[in-house]
Design a protein around this motif. Sequence first.
Motif, short mmCIF file in Angstrom:
data_model
loop_
_atom_site.label_atom_id
_atom_site.label_comp_id
_atom_site.label_asym_id
_atom_site.label_seq_id
_atom_site.Cartn_x
_atom_site.Cartn_y
_atom_site.Cartn_z
N PRO A 1 0.83 -1.21 0.00
CA PRO A 1 0.00 0.00 0.00
C PRO A 1 0.86 1.26 0.00
O PRO A 1 2.08 1.19 0.23
CB PRO A 1 -0.79 -0.13 1.31
CG PRO A 1 0.09 -0.96 2.19
CD PRO A 1 0.79 -1.92 1.29
N PRO A 2 0.27 2.42 -0.24
CA PRO A 2 1.04 3.67 -0.22
C PRO A 2 1.73 3.87 1.14
O PRO A 2 1.14 3.60 2.20
CB PRO A 2 -0.03 4.75 -0.46
CG PRO A 2 -1.12 4.04 -1.19
CD PRO A 2 -1.13 2.65 -0.63
N ALA A 3 2.96 4.32 1.08
CA ALA A 3 3.74 4.56 2.30
C ALA A 3 4.44 5.91 2.17
O ALA A 3 4.86 6.31 1.08
CB ALA A 3 4.76 3.45 2.52
N PHE A 4 4.57 6.60 3.29
CA PHE A 4 5.13 7.96 3.31
C PHE A 4 6.15 8.04 4.44
O PHE A 4 5.94 7.51 5.53
CB PHE A 4 4.00 8.97 3.49
CG PHE A 4 2.85 8.72 2.55
CD1 PHE A 4 2.92 9.13 1.23
CD2 PHE A 4 1.74 8.01 2.97
CE1 PHE A 4 1.88 8.86 0.34
CE2 PHE A 4 0.69 7.73 2.10
CZ PHE A 4 0.77 8.16 0.78
N GLY A 5 7.29 8.68 4.17
CA GLY A 5 8.35 8.66 5.16
C GLY A 5 9.09 9.97 5.28
O GLY A 5 9.06 10.82 4.38
N MET A 6 9.81 10.11 6.39
CA MET A 6 10.66 11.28 6.62
C MET A 6 11.81 10.87 7.52
O MET A 6 11.69 9.97 8.37
CB MET A 6 9.86 12.41 7.27
CG MET A 6 9.26 12.05 8.62
SD MET A 6 8.22 13.36 9.33
CE MET A 6 9.46 14.55 9.83
N ASP A 7 12.96 11.49 7.31
CA ASP A 7 14.11 11.28 8.20
C ASP A 7 13.93 12.11 9.46
O ASP A 7 13.41 13.23 9.41
CB ASP A 7 15.40 11.69 7.49
CG ASP A 7 15.76 10.76 6.35
OD1 ASP A 7 15.42 9.57 6.43
OD2 ASP A 7 16.39 11.23 5.38
N ILE A 8 14.35 11.54 10.58
CA ILE A 8 14.37 12.32 11.82
C ILE A 8 15.78 12.25 12.40
O ILE A 8 16.50 11.28 12.20
CB ILE A 8 13.33 11.80 12.83
CG1 ILE A 8 13.68 10.38 13.32
CG2 ILE A 8 11.94 11.80 12.23
CD1 ILE A 8 12.80 9.91 14.46
N ASP B 1 8.43 12.10 1.77
CA ASP B 1 8.62 11.20 0.62
C ASP B 1 7.42 10.26 0.53
O ASP B 1 6.79 9.93 1.55
CB ASP B 1 9.90 10.38 0.81
CG ASP B 1 11.13 11.25 0.95
OD1 ASP B 1 11.21 12.26 0.22
OD2 ASP B 1 11.99 10.93 1.78
N GLY B 2 7.12 9.81 -0.66
CA GLY B 2 5.99 8.91 -0.82
C GLY B 2 6.24 7.85 -1.88
O GLY B 2 7.00 8.06 -2.82
N PHE B 3 5.60 6.70 -1.69
CA PHE B 3 5.64 5.63 -2.70
C PHE B 3 4.32 4.91 -2.67
O PHE B 3 3.82 4.58 -1.61
CB PHE B 3 6.78 4.65 -2.41
CG PHE B 3 6.85 3.53 -3.43
CD1 PHE B 3 7.56 3.71 -4.61
CD2 PHE B 3 6.19 2.33 -3.23
CE1 PHE B 3 7.61 2.70 -5.56
CE2 PHE B 3 6.23 1.33 -4.18
CZ PHE B 3 6.95 1.50 -5.34
N PRO B 4 3.68 4.68 -3.81
CA PRO B 4 4.14 4.96 -5.17
C PRO B 4 3.83 6.38 -5.64
O PRO B 4 4.08 6.71 -6.81
CB PRO B 4 3.36 3.95 -6.01
CG PRO B 4 2.08 3.79 -5.27
CD PRO B 4 2.42 3.91 -3.81
N PHE B 5 3.27 7.22 -4.76
CA PHE B 5 3.02 8.62 -5.11
C PHE B 5 3.11 9.45 -3.85
O PHE B 5 3.23 8.91 -2.74
CB PHE B 5 1.64 8.79 -5.77
CG PHE B 5 0.54 8.01 -5.10
CD1 PHE B 5 0.07 8.35 -3.85
CD2 PHE B 5 -0.01 6.91 -5.74
CE1 PHE B 5 -0.93 7.62 -3.23
CE2 PHE B 5 -1.02 6.16 -5.13
CZ PHE B 5 -1.49 6.53 -3.87
N SER B 6 3.10 10.76 -3.99
CA SER B 6 3.22 11.65 -2.84
C SER B 6 1.91 11.71 -2.07
O SER B 6 0.83 11.35 -2.58
CB SER B 6 3.63 13.05 -3.29
OG SER B 6 2.67 13.58 -4.18
N LEU B 7 1.99 12.18 -0.83
CA LEU B 7 0.84 12.19 0.06
C LEU B 7 -0.28 13.08 -0.49
O LEU B 7 -1.47 12.78 -0.29
CB LEU B 7 1.26 12.66 1.45
CG LEU B 7 0.20 12.63 2.56
CD1 LEU B 7 -0.44 11.26 2.67
CD2 LEU B 7 0.83 13.04 3.89
N ASP B 8 0.06 14.16 -1.19
CA ASP B 8 -0.99 15.02 -1.71
C ASP B 8 -1.74 14.40 -2.88
O ASP B 8 -2.73 14.96 -3.37
CB ASP B 8 -0.44 16.39 -2.10
CG ASP B 8 0.67 16.31 -3.14
OD1 ASP B 8 0.93 15.18 -3.65
OD2 ASP B 8 1.27 17.34 -3.45
N GLN B 9 -1.30 13.22 -3.33
CA GLN B 9 -2.00 12.50 -4.39
C GLN B 9 -2.81 11.33 -3.86
O GLN B 9 -3.43 10.61 -4.65
CB GLN B 9 -0.99 12.00 -5.44
CG GLN B 9 -0.28 13.10 -6.21
CD GLN B 9 0.75 12.53 -7.17
OE1 GLN B 9 1.62 11.76 -6.79
NE2 GLN B 9 0.66 12.93 -8.42
#
Length: 382
Positions: free
Chosen positions: A74-81, A97-105
Amino acid sequence: MGLSQAGKRWASWSLALLAFLSAPASAQISFSVTLPSEAGEPVTGRLIVVAARAPADGAARQAEPRELIGMNGPPAFGMDIENVRPGTTLTLGAGSDGFPFSLDQLPAGNYRVQAVLIPYKKAKRADGHTIWVPLNDQRVFAPMFPGNPFSKPVNVRLDPAAEAPVALTLTEKIGPVAREPDTAWIKRVRIKSKLLSDFWGMPIYIGAEVLLPKDFDKHPDARYPAIYTFGHFGGSFNFDTDPASDSEGARRAAADANVKTGYQFAQQWSGDNFPRMVGITLETPGAYFVESYALNSANNGPWGDAITKELMPYLEKTFRLIDKPYGRIVEGASTGGWEALALQLHYPDLIGGAWIFNPDPVDFTLPAYRRLQGGQYVHLEG
């Protein structure tokens, strides 16, 4: 006095600009994730939120979203901390960051949402570089590392029109991955590598799964050749003594791969006429993937030397293996084929033969790259 036409246009534009600037920013889907609050040092790592479509009412239980991370997940979204204190609440929004698309999509809808944190370890390497990486000594993908904090799954409707972020709290922790117990046929070993530990500046372990030949214990003076097999996830050629595993589906899958099922292989391996040898599968996860690629590398460290100078001698002593080139054979398919061929080429005086099946490209440089064009392979220059 009335305004000129130009003045009226200017006034109109000014009012439109003022309305635009004073209007609230368009809402976007976001998540607020609270880190574990127990005492501890600040954490550096990777925060991931997974948004899986919510199952329909009455549907069978699905795996948790974090367990579905992958190329087809499923779509996943990440950030470095970096250096974040325990208990801190972070916002993961459209800039992530997002895969397979960005969060705003992400389409509006009902989702099952979950967050997981991958803490990194600080490695002061022997080459002078200090880096933060996710390190683990088992063949497990980073989001599934033991000890990773994660949140409970939440069923929620995600909609850009929503004003408040979805709140998630990392209250849970992934438990240890159970290591398979030894059996009469399969033994497992794990040793600390001095070469790799010195390179990474922390303890690094390598392991192996050893498939013994029939009557190994009945002939304590016999020495055996070894075949080292390289694959994606180990498993001693899928050796399985359980007849229930020899299902129709297992046979179809094995036939597609042009191999035997694990049970069929076990029946042959334990037969009176099967050649006596030892089958070995390595467990060599690196800092960037579940495999180290079995060679010395500027990024991974001296894995080739660790395998050939530390692990192989240990296995040869422990399991009475023939310590001559003709007693060491390597084989593998796909990436495993690349690894097996690499060991044969880089350690020609150590390895006595290699059986290679559909390997990754042997040379990754552009001039040597070949592609299929019009049904034929062509060489790309430059």
